[in-house]
Design a protein around this motif. Structure first.
Motif, PDB file in Angstrom:
ATOM      1  N   MET A   1      12.656   7.521  79.635  1.00 29.35           N
ATOM      2  CA  MET A   1      13.252   8.372  78.603  1.00 29.35           C
ATOM      3  C   MET A   1      14.669   8.771  79.015  1.00 29.35           C
ATOM      4  SD  MET A   1      11.827  11.975  77.038  1.00 29.35           S
ATOM      5  CE  MET A   1      11.948  12.828  78.608  1.00 29.35           C
ATOM      6  N   GLN A   2      15.629   8.518  78.157  1.00 24.94           N
ATOM      7  CA  GLN A   2      17.004   8.895  78.424  1.00 24.94           C
ATOM      8  C   GLN A   2      17.185  10.396  78.230  1.00 24.94           C
ATOM      9  OE1 GLN A   2      18.480   5.868  75.484  1.00 24.94           O
ATOM     10  NE2 GLN A   2      19.992   5.490  77.083  1.00 24.94           N
ATOM     11  N   ASP A   3      18.075  10.978  79.020  1.00 25.95           N
ATOM     12  CA  ASP A   3      18.366  12.399  78.869  1.00 25.95           C
ATOM     13  C   ASP A   3      19.165  12.642  77.591  1.00 25.95           C
ATOM     14  OD1 ASP A   3      17.126  13.041  81.268  1.00 25.95           O
ATOM     15  OD2 ASP A   3      18.966  12.775  82.431  1.00 25.95           O
ATOM     16  N   PRO A   4      19.026  13.840  77.007  1.00 28.33           N
ATOM     17  CA  PRO A   4      19.828  14.140  75.823  1.00 28.33           C
ATOM     18  C   PRO A   4      21.307  14.260  76.162  1.00 28.33           C
ATOM     19  CG  PRO A   4      18.595  16.079  76.544  1.00 28.33           C
ATOM     20  CD  PRO A   4      18.092  14.925  77.353  1.00 28.33           C
ATOM     21  N   ILE A   5      22.133  13.933  75.209  1.00 24.46           N
ATOM     22  CA  ILE A   5      23.586  14.047  75.360  1.00 24.46           C
ATOM     23  C   ILE A   5      23.991  15.463  74.962  1.00 24.46           C
ATOM     24  CG2 ILE A   5      25.814  13.169  74.589  1.00 24.46           C
ATOM     25  CD1 ILE A   5      24.267  10.547  73.856  1.00 24.46           C
ATOM     26  N   VAL A   6      24.638  16.189  75.850  1.00 21.14           N
ATOM     27  CA  VAL A   6      25.022  17.574  75.571  1.00 21.14           C
ATOM     28  C   VAL A   6      26.157  17.605  74.545  1.00 21.14           C
ATOM     29  CG1 VAL A   6      25.958  19.700  76.557  1.00 21.14           C
ATOM     30  CG2 VAL A   6      24.273  18.365  77.834  1.00 21.14           C
ATOM     31  N   VAL A   7      26.014  18.461  73.562  1.00 22.80           N
ATOM     32  CA  VAL A   7      27.027  18.609  72.518  1.00 22.80           C
ATOM     33  C   VAL A   7      28.169  19.484  73.030  1.00 22.80           C
ATOM     34  CG1 VAL A   7      27.498  19.508  70.204  1.00 22.80           C
ATOM     35  CG2 VAL A   7      25.320  18.358  70.678  1.00 22.80           C
ATOM     36  N   ASP A   8      29.393  19.033  72.838  1.00 24.68           N
ATOM     37  CA  ASP A   8      30.571  19.828  73.191  1.00 24.68           C
ATOM     38  C   ASP A   8      30.836  20.794  72.047  1.00 24.68           C
ATOM     39  OD1 ASP A   8      32.966  20.919  73.928  1.00 24.68           O
ATOM     40  OD2 ASP A   8      34.101  19.051  73.872  1.00 24.68           O
ATOM     41  N   LEU A   9      30.349  22.008  72.191  1.00 23.52           N
ATOM     42  CA  LEU A   9      30.463  22.984  71.107  1.00 23.52           C
ATOM     43  C   LEU A   9      31.917  23.287  70.747  1.00 23.52           C
ATOM     44  CD1 LEU A   9      27.639  25.551  71.974  1.00 23.52           C
ATOM     45  CD2 LEU A   9      27.615  23.758  70.239  1.00 23.52           C
ATOM     46  N   ASP A  10      32.822  23.205  71.715  1.00 22.93           N
ATOM     47  CA  ASP A  10      34.230  23.527  71.441  1.00 22.93           C
ATOM     48  C   ASP A  10      34.848  22.580  70.426  1.00 22.93           C
ATOM     49  OD1 ASP A  10      34.187  25.676  73.169  1.00 22.93           O
ATOM     50  OD2 ASP A  10      34.892  24.514  74.895  1.00 22.93           O
ATOM     51  N   SER A  11      34.358  21.347  70.364  1.00 20.94           N
ATOM     52  CA  SER A  11      34.927  20.367  69.428  1.00 20.94           C
ATOM     53  C   SER A  11      33.982  20.033  68.276  1.00 20.94           C
ATOM     54  CB  SER A  11      35.295  19.080  70.185  1.00 20.94           C
ATOM     55  OG  SER A  11      34.130  18.481  70.749  1.00 20.94           O
ATOM     56  N   TRP A  12      32.817  20.669  68.247  1.00 19.36           N
ATOM     57  CA  TRP A  12      31.820  20.358  67.226  1.00 19.36           C
ATOM     58  C   TRP A  12      32.116  21.135  65.944  1.00 19.36           C
ATOM     59  CZ3 TRP A  12      26.282  22.439  66.504  1.00 19.36           C
ATOM     60  CH2 TRP A  12      25.540  21.552  65.712  1.00 19.36           C
ATOM     61  N   PRO A  13      32.257  20.466  64.789  1.00 22.75           N
ATOM     62  CA  PRO A  13      32.610  21.152  63.542  1.00 22.75           C
ATOM     63  C   PRO A  13      31.601  22.220  63.103  1.00 22.75           C
ATOM     64  CG  PRO A  13      32.947  18.784  63.332  1.00 22.75           C
ATOM     65  CD  PRO A  13      32.210  19.003  64.621  1.00 22.75           C
ATOM     66  N   ARG A  14      30.340  22.083  63.531  1.00 28.47           N
ATOM     67  CA  ARG A  14      29.323  23.020  63.073  1.00 28.47           C
ATOM     68  C   ARG A  14      29.046  24.136  64.090  1.00 28.47           C
ATOM     69  NH1 ARG A  14      24.662  22.646  62.322  1.00 28.47           N
ATOM     70  NH2 ARG A  14      24.471  23.952  60.474  1.00 28.47           N
ATOM     71  N   ARG A  15      29.939  24.323  65.036  1.00 27.42           N
ATOM     72  CA  ARG A  15      29.671  25.340  66.066  1.00 27.42           C
ATOM     73  C   ARG A  15      29.387  26.715  65.449  1.00 27.42           C
ATOM     74  NH1 ARG A  15      32.942  27.094  71.575  1.00 27.42           N
ATOM     75  NH2 ARG A  15      31.676  28.962  71.960  1.00 27.42           N
ATOM     76  N   GLU A  16      30.230  27.164  64.529  1.00 30.53           N
ATOM     77  CA  GLU A  16      30.043  28.494  63.948  1.00 30.53           C
ATOM     78  C   GLU A  16      28.732  28.587  63.188  1.00 30.53           C
ATOM     79  OE1 GLU A  16      32.475  31.734  61.162  1.00 30.53           O
ATOM     80  OE2 GLU A  16      33.302  29.724  61.513  1.00 30.53           O
ATOM     81  N   HIS A  17      28.389  27.541  62.463  1.00 28.54           N
ATOM     82  CA  HIS A  17      27.135  27.518  61.713  1.00 28.54           C
ATOM     83  C   HIS A  17      25.942  27.523  62.670  1.00 28.54           C
ATOM     84  CE1 HIS A  17      30.286  25.823  59.192  1.00 28.54           C
ATOM     85  NE2 HIS A  17      29.583  26.177  58.131  1.00 28.54           N
ATOM     86  N   TYR A  18      26.052  26.704  63.726  1.00 32.98           N
ATOM     87  CA  TYR A  18      24.981  26.633  64.720  1.00 32.98           C
ATOM     88  C   TYR A  18      24.737  27.997  65.353  1.00 32.98           C
ATOM     89  CZ  TYR A  18      22.802  25.758  69.258  1.00 32.98           C
ATOM     90  OH  TYR A  18      21.991  25.817  70.368  1.00 32.98           O
ATOM     91  N   GLU A  19      25.794  28.646  65.807  1.00 33.16           N
ATOM     92  CA  GLU A  19      25.637  29.932  66.479  1.00 33.16           C
ATOM     93  C   GLU A  19      25.125  31.013  65.530  1.00 33.16           C
ATOM     94  OE1 GLU A  19      29.488  30.494  68.245  1.00 33.16           O
ATOM     95  OE2 GLU A  19      28.919  29.389  70.059  1.00 33.16           O
ATOM     96  N   HIS A  20      25.523  30.943  64.265  1.00 32.32           N
ATOM     97  CA  HIS A  20      25.056  31.922  63.286  1.00 32.32           C
ATOM     98  C   HIS A  20      23.550  31.788  63.058  1.00 32.32           C
ATOM     99  CE1 HIS A  20      25.195  34.637  59.853  1.00 32.32           C
ATOM    100  NE2 HIS A  20      24.531  33.734  59.143  1.00 32.32           N
ATOM    101  N   GLY A  77      19.308  25.014  78.390  1.00 30.09           N
ATOM    102  CA  GLY A  77      19.522  25.809  77.190  1.00 30.09           C
ATOM    103  C   GLY A  77      20.674  25.348  76.327  1.00 30.09           C
ATOM    104  N   ALA A  78      21.340  24.264  76.719  1.00 34.55           N
ATOM    105  CA  ALA A  78      22.449  23.734  75.932  1.00 34.55           C
ATOM    106  C   ALA A  78      21.921  22.945  74.731  1.00 34.55           C
ATOM    107  CB  ALA A  78      23.327  22.846  76.801  1.00 34.55           C
ATOM    108  N   LEU A  79      22.776  22.753  73.745  1.00 36.20           N
ATOM    109  CA  LEU A  79      22.425  21.927  72.597  1.00 36.20           C
ATOM    110  C   LEU A  79      22.621  20.466  72.968  1.00 36.20           C
ATOM    111  CD1 LEU A  79      21.675  21.717  69.557  1.00 36.20           C
ATOM    112  CD2 LEU A  79      24.131  21.812  69.069  1.00 36.20           C
ATOM    113  N   GLY A  80      21.592  19.659  72.728  1.00 33.21           N
ATOM    114  CA  GLY A  80      21.673  18.249  73.069  1.00 33.21           C
ATOM    115  C   GLY A  80      21.216  17.356  71.933  1.00 33.21           C
ATOM    116  N   ILE A  81      21.510  16.076  72.066  1.00 34.62           N
ATOM    117  CA  ILE A  81      21.098  15.067  71.079  1.00 34.62           C
ATOM    118  C   ILE A  81      20.383  13.948  71.822  1.00 34.62           C
ATOM    119  CG2 ILE A  81      21.833  13.431  69.299  1.00 34.62           C
ATOM    120  CD1 ILE A  81      24.388  15.089  68.980  1.00 34.62           C
ATOM    121  N   TRP A  82      19.136  13.698  71.470  1.00 38.84           N
ATOM    122  CA  TRP A  82      18.412  12.579  72.069  1.00 38.84           C
ATOM    123  C   TRP A  82      19.033  11.260  71.586  1.00 38.84           C
ATOM    124  CZ3 TRP A  82      15.383  13.696  75.917  1.00 38.84           C
ATOM    125  CH2 TRP A  82      14.609  14.866  75.928  1.00 38.84           C
ATOM    126  N   PRO A  83      19.241  10.283  72.459  1.00 36.73           N
ATOM    127  CA  PRO A  83      19.744   8.977  72.017  1.00 36.73           C
ATOM    128  C   PRO A  83      18.777   8.295  71.049  1.00 36.73           C
ATOM    129  CG  PRO A  83      20.043   9.232  74.384  1.00 36.73           C
ATOM    130  CD  PRO A  83      19.182  10.376  73.928  1.00 36.73           C
TER     131      PRO A  83
END
Length: 217
Positions: A1-20, A77-83
């Motif tokens: 099983m591959q590890d999830p790819i951590v999302v770079d919240l600083d460049s992610w367009p949905r950061r504000e929506h995600y945190e809300h 606890g970071a946001l990740g994306i499974w490949p």
């Protein structure tokens, strides 16, 4: 099983929506639709392929197409994306009137996926444990079928559901209407990872697959 790819919240367009929707107003939402499966059902009637497995593969194919349906929380606890994610699905035991849940590895080749999933259905149709293979893999999402009834709304009430990012799908019984065959599909997702736009796109992509079922082979 591959590890999830951590999302770079600083460049992610949905950061504000995600945190809300993750912190201020944590919530999930459900959407129930009817899919036109006329062509899909017709193709299956002339095939040896199993309907349930074909439905699962269609859902898994679109889930693996879009990042928002493969999101998770990493161990830190970071946001990740499974490949890649794999469907965990229920198998009904008619004698006991209970079900078991197993996972099949997703394969973009429907024939290969059908082969492994059909073997699981056959070997576990009399299973007495809830998880005969053990707990589902971490990079999985849930699919269940309720072929005994159609429905126009279906919602799962999950305690602490705002900690669950993977989508959950429930399939219903076919409905005949005005010469068309319709399939109820309920989809549940965390609002922190997907908005209505993403869910609508998902539904449209699944509909496209079912309307052009050449992949059934």
């Amino acid at each position: 099983m591959q590890d999830p790819i951590v999302v770079d919240l600083d460049s992610w367009p949905r950061r504000e929506h995600y945190e809300h929707y993750r912190n201020a107003v944590p919530c999930t939402y459900a959407m129930t639709v009817e899919l036109d499966v006329t062509a899909f059902a017709d193709a299956l009637s002339r095939s040896v392929r199993k309907t349930y497995i074909a439905q699962i593969w269609a859902l898994a194919t679109v889930v693996n197409k879009h990042d928002e349906f493969r999101m998770c929380q990493t161990e830190s606890g970071a946001l990740g994306i499974w490949p890649i994610v794999h469907p965990a699905f229920t198998i009904f035991n008619r004698e006991r009137e209970t079900f078991s849940c197993v996972s099949a590895p997703y394969d973009a080749n429907f024939g290969a996926f059908h082969l492994s999933a059909a073997a699981l259905l056959e070997s576990h149709r009399h299973a007495t444990e809830l998880f005969p293979h053990g707990a589902p893999v971490k990079n999985s999402f849930d699919v269940s079928s309720m072929p005994w009834a159609s429905f126009t709304g279906f919602t799962l009430n999950i305690r602490d559901g705002w900690e669950h990012f993977a989508p959950i799908f429930t399939l219903g019984r076919y409905v005949q209407r005005e010469g068309r065959v319709m399939l109820p599909l309920a989809a549940q997702i965390h609002h922190a990872v997907a908005d209505g736009f993403h869910m609508a796109r998902f539904v449209n992509d699944v509909q496209e697959l079912l309307s052009e079922p050449d992949w059934l082979g």
